[in-house]
Design a protein around this motif. Sequence first.
Motif, short mmCIF file in Angstrom:
data_model
loop_
_atom_site.label_atom_id
_atom_site.label_comp_id
_atom_site.label_asym_id
_atom_site.label_seq_id
_atom_site.Cartn_x
_atom_site.Cartn_y
_atom_site.Cartn_z
N PHE A 170 40.59 13.45 0.79
CA PHE A 170 40.09 12.28 0.98
C PHE A 170 41.29 10.27 0.67
O PHE A 170 40.28 9.77 1.12
N ARG A 171 42.38 11.30 0.37
CA ARG A 171 43.73 10.83 -0.06
C ARG A 171 44.29 9.76 1.20
O ARG A 171 44.20 8.42 2.17
N PRO A 199 34.85 13.31 4.67
CA PRO A 199 35.73 13.65 4.51
C PRO A 199 34.79 14.66 2.94
O PRO A 199 33.68 13.74 2.33
N THR A 200 34.47 15.90 3.08
CA THR A 200 33.68 16.10 2.18
C THR A 200 34.49 17.58 1.49
O THR A 200 35.39 18.28 1.17
N GLU A 201 33.54 18.16 0.38
CA GLU A 201 34.07 19.89 0.06
C GLU A 201 34.83 20.71 0.94
O GLU A 201 35.08 22.54 0.89
N THR A 202 33.30 20.27 2.21
CA THR A 202 33.94 21.45 3.28
C THR A 202 34.84 21.10 4.18
O THR A 202 34.40 22.23 5.18
N GLY A 203 34.89 20.18 4.38
CA GLY A 203 35.62 19.73 5.49
C GLY A 203 35.43 18.17 5.52
O GLY A 203 34.66 17.82 5.42
N TYR A 204 35.53 18.18 7.75
CA TYR A 204 35.47 16.79 7.81
C TYR A 204 33.84 16.63 8.57
O TYR A 204 33.21 17.77 9.08
N LYS A 205 32.96 15.23 8.17
CA LYS A 205 31.22 15.58 8.52
C LYS A 205 31.46 14.72 9.44
O LYS A 205 32.03 13.37 9.30
N TYR A 206 30.91 14.80 10.97
CA TYR A 206 31.24 14.13 11.88
C TYR A 206 29.48 13.76 11.86
O TYR A 206 28.66 14.29 12.29
#
Length: 584
Positions: free
Chosen positions: A427-428, A462-469
């Motif tokens: 996220f940062r 950005p999510t807890e499982t990776g990038y969401k496109y």
Amino acid sequence: MIKSVRSNNKNFKEVHFDTGLNIILAERIRTSTDKDSRNGLGKTTLIEIIHFCLGANIKENEGLGAKELANWTFILELKLRGKDYTIYRNTTNSGIIKIEGDFSDWPIKPEYNIDEKVYFLLCKEWINLLGYLIFDLPLKKTKEKYMPTFRSLISYFIRRDVGAFQEPFKHCSQQKEWDIQANNAYLLGLNWEYASEFQIVKDKGKTLDELKKASEQGLLTGYIGSLGELEAEKVRLEAEINKIGEELKTFKVHPQYYAIQEEANKLTREIHETTNDMTLNQLVVNKYKESITEEKDISIEKVTQVYHEAGLLFSDRLINTLGDVINFHEKIIENRRDYLQTEIDRISKEIEKQKLLIEQLSNKRSDLLEILNSHGALEEYFKLQDRAITFKEQLKEINNRKTNLKKFKEGKSSLKIAKEELFQKTFRDYEERRLQIEKAIKYFDNNSKSLYSESGTLSIDPTETGYKYKVDIKRARSQGIGYMKVFCYDLTLSQLRAQYKDMPGFLIHDSTIFDGVDERQIAKALELAAFESKEKGFQYICALNSDIVPYNDFSESFKSEFDKYIKIKFTDATDDGGLLGIRF
């Protein structure tokens, strides 16, 4: 940038490309019949040849691997980092890539074949080198398990099969999730290493889940188990080990243990035999005593009385004779009593001797048993040691299982922490790359707005499982609009990559990209691609069937220039009208 595609076969139709829009057109001419078709003329084959020269494999008896194309050499002329190169690859000897050009600054130098007077690389080396030259990928393998690859990255710029046009972020239907994550992150300017880490975390979580599932099904009872059961078994084993340890400390080995044991057994047998004999003697004595007590003679008076009662008379002579018999009988009884008493005395003495013998034997056996109780055989000592070792090994296994169980529980906890930490880092980093992300979003927004009345959206989260496109174009329910999502996304990637020198410098679409698309959107898409590719200095190469070219929907200026974008035309009228110059 691709300059041309050629072949060593004279039937092949050479194709040249320029910067900007390049059209490969398959057209129907007047002399063709209803049975002729534009399919199979070479539009898709041309794309396959470009992929082939860029390191793609071919399948035996399919496509370029067909027997009719055996020993064909395909030639790709391209510009890499401002320099011109010619690439040769043969369908029969596809493991070798022959190269012409200035590769003095290449980190991997081609070898020279003296006989053929040509430089060459192995296909794997060529792919590795292309990753470096076109996408700045490292030449040496890094520690990262999931990282972008040249073959995957280039497939976003040269989509080829039908599955490649279903979703913008997938270049094939069977593409793995980590590959989607890492390669799109790289192309969009995100931190692909975080995408790789997300997959590693997923792998660990999957491993722990599978381990737990296997344990619950009883497949790994020796690995995890129940903490309570393991603790109980641990206590039991420790008690056994301590007990045996004490026994070993006090254990005395007697060198004649087995001889003493055999002598004790012999004494036991003698005691049993003597006891049996004494018991029999006692029975005989008792019987003899009963005989002495019970044995009584009959008087003459009793006999006379019996006869009188029967009405018989005894003469004096008979009485005298009977008295002699009785006296004789009394003598016999007396003699027998003397004999029985003698036997009773003799056997009683024998019984006393037997009692004494039993006592002596018992005392002697007791001494031997005391030795056996206080000592042991060397074999028994070793058996105790072996048993102690076995218990210690079992205890070690129990402790390992407890450790594994703790690690499993700690692993689940650590995994949650790692996922959260990775999410925070991602996220940062996402925030720090806001300008790059906004650039991608704006490109997609403008591209979709050029095709439809309302702009579409490209979202990267950005999510807890990776990038969401995700991409979206309003009312995008038809297949045609779905393909335009892919078109807008691919064009966005090319626009982003245009800021890098010659990386890769081209975007290629098969005619599939316009299947089911409204003619107005096809026209706008081609004009948009023509403008952006010229403006940003890359190539847009598109294969089209003549019947979908939306001439009436082009702007007047574009319509007047359209023919100059056509680099080659294939016809369905003759067998040699296609790219290969042959049909099979």
